[in-house]
Design a protein around this motif. Structure first.
Motif, PDB file in Angstrom:
ATOM      1  N   THR A  23      26.382  55.605  27.089  1.00  0.00           N
ATOM      2  CA  THR A  23      25.906  55.145  25.792  1.00  0.00           C
ATOM      3  C   THR A  23      24.780  54.139  26.004  1.00  0.00           C
ATOM      4  N   VAL A  24      23.777  54.262  25.144  1.00  0.00           N
ATOM      5  CA  VAL A  24      22.648  53.333  25.165  1.00  0.00           C
ATOM      6  C   VAL A  24      22.311  53.049  23.702  1.00  0.00           C
ATOM      7  N   SER A  25      22.423  51.801  23.291  1.00  0.00           N
ATOM      8  CA  SER A  25      22.210  51.461  21.883  1.00  0.00           C
ATOM      9  C   SER A  25      20.730  51.341  21.549  1.00  0.00           C
ATOM     10  N   LYS A  26      20.448  51.276  20.265  1.00  0.00           N
ATOM     11  CA  LYS A  26      19.069  51.146  19.806  1.00  0.00           C
ATOM     12  C   LYS A  26      18.455  49.806  20.184  1.00  0.00           C
ATOM     13  N   VAL A  28      18.214  48.716  23.048  1.00  0.00           N
ATOM     14  CA  VAL A  28      17.530  48.911  24.329  1.00  0.00           C
ATOM     15  C   VAL A  28      16.080  49.325  24.107  1.00  0.00           C
ATOM     16  N   THR A  33      12.822  55.579  25.441  1.00  0.00           N
ATOM     17  CA  THR A  33      13.393  54.601  26.376  1.00  0.00           C
ATOM     18  C   THR A  33      14.884  54.828  26.562  1.00  0.00           C
ATOM     19  N   ARG A  34      15.604  55.067  25.458  1.00  0.00           N
ATOM     20  CA  ARG A  34      17.050  55.296  25.541  1.00  0.00           C
ATOM     21  C   ARG A  34      17.364  56.568  26.320  1.00  0.00           C
ATOM     22  N   ASN A  35      16.601  57.633  26.071  1.00  0.00           N
ATOM     23  CA  ASN A  35      16.839  58.883  26.782  1.00  0.00           C
ATOM     24  C   ASN A  35      16.545  58.758  28.272  1.00  0.00           C
ATOM     25  N   MET A  37      16.880  56.028  30.008  1.00  0.00           N
ATOM     26  CA  MET A  37      18.005  55.261  30.553  1.00  0.00           C
ATOM     27  C   MET A  37      19.224  56.160  30.744  1.00  0.00           C
ATOM     28  N   LYS A  38      19.504  57.029  29.779  1.00  0.00           N
ATOM     29  CA  LYS A  38      20.646  57.936  29.909  1.00  0.00           C
ATOM     30  C   LYS A  38      20.463  58.905  31.076  1.00  0.00           C
ATOM     31  N   ASN A  68      15.619  50.191  32.703  1.00  0.00           N
ATOM     32  CA  ASN A  68      14.586  51.104  33.176  1.00  0.00           C
ATOM     33  C   ASN A  68      13.598  50.414  34.107  1.00  0.00           C
TER      34      ASN A  68
END
Length: 92
Positions: A23-26, A28, A33-35, A37-38, A68
């Motif tokens: 899980t990566v919250s908004k 971040v 950027t979130r994708n 990180m995932k 990242n």
């Protein structure tokens, strides 16, 4: 750990499989950027969990801001350290 948080919880169902979630919250960043990180978290888990993961437990990796920007090899070392600490705590 800088870059991510690792949560480990034994399932207690007798299954020796290793569960994994990301899980990566908004907070971040934006979707790109979130994708990213995932994707990095998935690659870390694929490399480390088969050997160092805790059998019969669910593992959750939570991405943190700045994850990242950390070198991938450093994140791998942080994950190994976090898994060792989690195994020690669960052994008690």
């Amino acid at each position: 750990m800088p870059g991510f948080v690792l949560l480990v919880r034994p399932r207690g169902d007798g299954d020796a499989g290793i569960g994994i979630g990301y899980t990566v919250s908004k907070k971040v960043g934006n979707a790109v950027t979130r994708n990213r990180m995932k994707r990095r978290l998935r690659a870390l888990a694929r490399a480390a969990l088969p050997q160092a993961g805790i059998a019969g437990a669910d593992h959750v990796l939570i991405g943190r801001a700045g994850g990242n920007d950390i070198a991938f090899s450093d994140l791998g070392e942080h994950l190994d350290s976090a898994l060792q600490r989690a195994a020690k705590k669960l052994a008690r």
